[in-house]
Design a protein around this motif. Structure first.
Motif, PDB file in Angstrom:
ATOM      1  N   ILE A 178      34.900  23.891  72.841  1.00 36.41           N
ATOM      2  CA  ILE A 178      36.067  24.259  73.641  1.00 36.41           C
ATOM      3  C   ILE A 178      37.347  23.755  72.998  1.00 36.41           C
ATOM      4  O   ILE A 178      38.358  24.457  72.956  1.00 36.41           O
ATOM      5  CB  ILE A 178      35.942  23.701  75.075  1.00 36.41           C
ATOM      6  N   TYR A 179      37.332  22.544  72.476  1.00 40.92           N
ATOM      7  CA  TYR A 179      38.526  21.919  71.924  1.00 40.92           C
ATOM      8  C   TYR A 179      38.536  21.890  70.393  1.00 40.92           C
ATOM      9  O   TYR A 179      39.222  21.073  69.792  1.00 40.92           O
ATOM     10  CB  TYR A 179      38.687  20.510  72.498  1.00 40.92           C
ATOM     11  N   ALA A 180      37.824  22.820  69.757  1.00 41.98           N
ATOM     12  CA  ALA A 180      37.749  22.842  68.292  1.00 41.98           C
ATOM     13  C   ALA A 180      39.127  23.024  67.658  1.00 41.98           C
ATOM     14  O   ALA A 180      39.460  22.346  66.678  1.00 41.98           O
ATOM     15  CB  ALA A 180      36.802  23.942  67.829  1.00 41.98           C
ATOM     16  N   HIS A 181      39.961  23.926  68.184  1.00 41.79           N
ATOM     17  CA  HIS A 181      41.293  24.139  67.620  1.00 41.79           C
ATOM     18  C   HIS A 181      42.156  22.889  67.765  1.00 41.79           C
ATOM     19  O   HIS A 181      42.885  22.507  66.851  1.00 41.79           O
ATOM     20  CB  HIS A 181      41.979  25.329  68.300  1.00 41.79           C
ATOM     21  N   GLU A 182      42.058  22.243  68.926  1.00 42.98           N
ATOM     22  CA  GLU A 182      42.853  21.035  69.156  1.00 42.98           C
ATOM     23  C   GLU A 182      42.393  19.888  68.262  1.00 42.98           C
ATOM     24  O   GLU A 182      43.209  19.126  67.737  1.00 42.98           O
ATOM     25  CB  GLU A 182      42.791  20.640  70.625  1.00 42.98           C
ATOM     26  N   MET A 183      41.079  19.771  68.057  1.00 44.75           N
ATOM     27  CA  MET A 183      40.576  18.714  67.180  1.00 44.75           C
ATOM     28  C   MET A 183      40.993  18.989  65.734  1.00 44.75           C
ATOM     29  O   MET A 183      41.314  18.055  64.997  1.00 44.75           O
ATOM     30  CB  MET A 183      39.068  18.561  67.335  1.00 44.75           C
ATOM     31  N   GLY A 184      41.051  20.257  65.357  1.00 39.80           N
ATOM     32  CA  GLY A 184      41.566  20.614  64.044  1.00 39.80           C
ATOM     33  C   GLY A 184      43.034  20.223  63.911  1.00 39.80           C
ATOM     34  O   GLY A 184      43.475  19.748  62.864  1.00 39.80           O
ATOM     35  N   ARG A 185      43.800  20.398  64.986  1.00 37.92           N
ATOM     36  CA  ARG A 185      45.223  20.035  64.969  1.00 37.92           C
ATOM     37  C   ARG A 185      45.385  18.523  64.855  1.00 37.92           C
ATOM     38  O   ARG A 185      46.288  18.043  64.174  1.00 37.92           O
ATOM     39  CB  ARG A 185      45.913  20.548  66.236  1.00 37.92           C
ATOM     40  N   LEU A 186      44.508  17.758  65.514  1.00 40.34           N
ATOM     41  CA  LEU A 186      44.538  16.295  65.370  1.00 40.34           C
ATOM     42  C   LEU A 186      44.340  15.919  63.902  1.00 40.34           C
ATOM     43  O   LEU A 186      45.085  15.101  63.358  1.00 40.34           O
ATOM     44  CB  LEU A 186      43.457  15.634  66.228  1.00 40.34           C
ATOM     45  N   ALA A 187      43.358  16.531  63.261  1.00 36.05           N
ATOM     46  CA  ALA A 187      43.090  16.225  61.850  1.00 36.05           C
ATOM     47  C   ALA A 187      44.274  16.622  60.968  1.00 36.05           C
ATOM     48  O   ALA A 187      44.667  15.869  60.075  1.00 36.05           O
ATOM     49  CB  ALA A 187      41.814  16.935  61.396  1.00 36.05           C
ATOM     50  N   GLU A 188      44.891  17.799  61.232  1.00 44.37           N
ATOM     51  CA  GLU A 188      46.062  18.234  60.471  1.00 44.37           C
ATOM     52  C   GLU A 188      47.225  17.260  60.624  1.00 44.37           C
ATOM     53  O   GLU A 188      48.023  17.088  59.706  1.00 44.37           O
ATOM     54  CB  GLU A 188      46.512  19.619  60.939  1.00 44.37           C
ATOM     55  N   ALA A 189      47.330  16.644  61.793  1.00 46.38           N
ATOM     56  CA  ALA A 189      48.422  15.708  62.071  1.00 46.38           C
ATOM     57  C   ALA A 189      48.146  14.321  61.510  1.00 46.38           C
ATOM     58  O   ALA A 189      48.922  13.396  61.732  1.00 46.38           O
ATOM     59  CB  ALA A 189      48.671  15.633  63.573  1.00 46.38           C
ATOM     60  N   GLY A 190      47.029  14.163  60.804  1.00 44.65           N
ATOM     61  CA  GLY A 190      46.722  12.885  60.181  1.00 44.65           C
ATOM     62  C   GLY A 190      45.942  11.921  61.048  1.00 44.65           C
ATOM     63  O   GLY A 190      45.837  10.740  60.735  1.00 44.65           O
ATOM     64  N   VAL A 191      45.366  12.422  62.132  1.00 42.87           N
ATOM     65  CA  VAL A 191      44.557  11.576  63.014  1.00 42.87           C
ATOM     66  C   VAL A 191      43.135  11.537  62.474  1.00 42.87           C
ATOM     67  O   VAL A 191      42.475  12.572  62.366  1.00 42.87           O
ATOM     68  CB  VAL A 191      44.579  12.108  64.466  1.00 42.87           C
ATOM     69  N   GLY A 192      42.669  10.343  62.114  1.00 39.98           N
ATOM     70  CA  GLY A 192      41.320  10.188  61.583  1.00 39.98           C
ATOM     71  C   GLY A 192      40.267  10.194  62.671  1.00 39.98           C
ATOM     72  O   GLY A 192      40.517   9.777  63.801  1.00 39.98           O
ATOM     73  N   ASP A 193      39.100  10.695  62.357  1.00 42.60           N
ATOM     74  CA  ASP A 193      37.942  10.702  63.257  1.00 42.60           C
ATOM     75  C   ASP A 193      38.226  11.315  64.626  1.00 42.60           C
ATOM     76  O   ASP A 193      37.885  10.737  65.657  1.00 42.60           O
ATOM     77  CB  ASP A 193      37.387   9.291  63.430  1.00 42.60           C
ATOM     78  N   PRO A 194      38.840  12.520  64.707  1.00 43.52           N
ATOM     79  CA  PRO A 194      39.094  13.122  66.016  1.00 43.52           C
ATOM     80  C   PRO A 194      37.780  13.498  66.698  1.00 43.52           C
ATOM     81  O   PRO A 194      36.843  13.952  66.037  1.00 43.52           O
ATOM     82  CB  PRO A 194      39.927  14.353  65.698  1.00 43.52           C
ATOM     83  N   GLU A 195      37.719  13.271  68.004  1.00 44.99           N
ATOM     84  CA  GLU A 195      36.521  13.626  68.756  1.00 44.99           C
ATOM     85  C   GLU A 195      36.837  13.753  70.233  1.00 44.99           C
ATOM     86  O   GLU A 195      37.885  13.318  70.703  1.00 44.99           O
ATOM     87  CB  GLU A 195      35.427  12.584  68.553  1.00 44.99           C
ATOM     88  N   VAL A 196      35.914  14.396  70.954  1.00 50.20           N
ATOM     89  CA  VAL A 196      35.952  14.401  72.409  1.00 50.20           C
ATOM     90  C   VAL A 196      35.105  13.223  72.841  1.00 50.20           C
ATOM     91  O   VAL A 196      33.980  13.051  72.368  1.00 50.20           O
ATOM     92  CB  VAL A 196      35.363  15.709  72.986  1.00 50.20           C
ATOM     93  N   THR A 197      35.641  12.386  73.710  1.00 51.29           N
ATOM     94  CA  THR A 197      34.904  11.207  74.144  1.00 51.29           C
ATOM     95  C   THR A 197      34.957  11.053  75.650  1.00 51.29           C
ATOM     96  O   THR A 197      35.898  11.527  76.301  1.00 51.29           O
ATOM     97  CB  THR A 197      35.441   9.934  73.460  1.00 51.29           C
ATOM     98  N   SER A 198      33.963  10.417  76.204  1.00 50.35           N
ATOM     99  CA  SER A 198      33.936  10.126  77.635  1.00 50.35           C
ATOM    100  C   SER A 198      34.823   8.927  77.925  1.00 50.35           C
ATOM    101  O   SER A 198      34.785   7.926  77.218  1.00 50.35           O
ATOM    102  CB  SER A 198      32.500   9.819  78.077  1.00 50.35           C
ATOM    103  N   THR A 199      35.654   9.049  78.952  1.00 49.57           N
ATOM    104  CA  THR A 199      36.483   7.929  79.381  1.00 49.57           C
ATOM    105  C   THR A 199      35.905   7.282  80.632  1.00 49.57           C
ATOM    106  O   THR A 199      36.506   6.391  81.196  1.00 49.57           O
ATOM    107  CB  THR A 199      37.927   8.381  79.655  1.00 49.57           C
ATOM    108  N   GLY A 200      34.746   7.749  81.072  1.00 43.41           N
ATOM    109  CA  GLY A 200      34.085   7.214  82.253  1.00 43.41           C
ATOM    110  C   GLY A 200      34.275   8.133  83.448  1.00 43.41           C
ATOM    111  O   GLY A 200      35.231   8.897  83.519  1.00 43.41           O
ATOM    112  N   GLY A 201      33.353   8.068  84.386  1.00 44.45           N
ATOM    113  CA  GLY A 201      33.453   8.860  85.605  1.00 44.45           C
ATOM    114  C   GLY A 201      33.489  10.356  85.373  1.00 44.45           C
ATOM    115  O   GLY A 201      34.202  11.080  86.062  1.00 44.45           O
TER     116      GLY A 201
END
Length: 158
Positions: free
Chosen positions: A29-52
């Motif tokens: 679902i968030y593949a494009h956004e995770m690609g944008r994180l990587a393009e912006a220089g964010v290392g190790d982008p991922e979807v993660t659980s924040t709890g609940g």
């Protein structure tokens, strides 16, 4: 000798149980956004659980001016987590010193309406958060966080 047990009614669709099949689809679902994180220089982008049963996009955007490693947390629509059941209207990006921190070092927000699509708004929110951190965080009043959004720079909480 065992006694027969009465059968239980099936669990209905409103069950509060966690649907683990959903984990794999969040990456898609968030593949494009995770690609944008990587393009912006964010290392190790991922979807993660924040709890609940809440999720966010995360990654390593680099370091503070004094060399501390920082942690990025991105959520949508003013919610504390990603929302998959409604269109994305905005992104909020917080930069934290540690993954478990509850108070951001700096924040950036961007509206999808102003930028046209979700990856662009996410990229803008990342840029704004990094700008807030590097240009304004050292001047923040006590208890306030530098925050750049569509309306400019402010101090949160206001």
């Amino acid at each position: 000798m065992s006694t027969a047990t009465a059968s239980m009614a099936p669990v209905v669709g409103t069950s509060e149980l966690l649907d683990y099949r959903h984990f794999g689809t969040l990456e898609e679902i968030y593949a494009h956004e995770m690609g944008r994180l990587a393009e912006a220089g964010v290392g190790d982008p991922e979807v993660t659980s924040t709890g609940g049963n809440c999720y966010a996009l995360t990654g390593n955007p680099g370091r503070t001016a004094d060399g501390r490693s920082i942690y990025l947390l991105a959520t949508t629509n003013g919610e504390p987590a990603l929302t998959t059941d409604s269109p994305i209207t905005s992104w909020a990006v917080g930069l934290y010193e540690d993954q478990g921190d509850s108070v951001a070092l700096a924040m950036g927000e961007a509206s999808v309406d102003a930028l046209g699509n979700s990856p662009d708004a996410l990229g803008c929110a990342i840029t704004r958060a990094c700008t807030a951190l590097h240009q304004y965080a050292s001047a923040a009043p006590a208890g306030k966080v530098a925050h750049i959004g569509d309306r400019g720079m402010s101090w949160s909480p206001e």
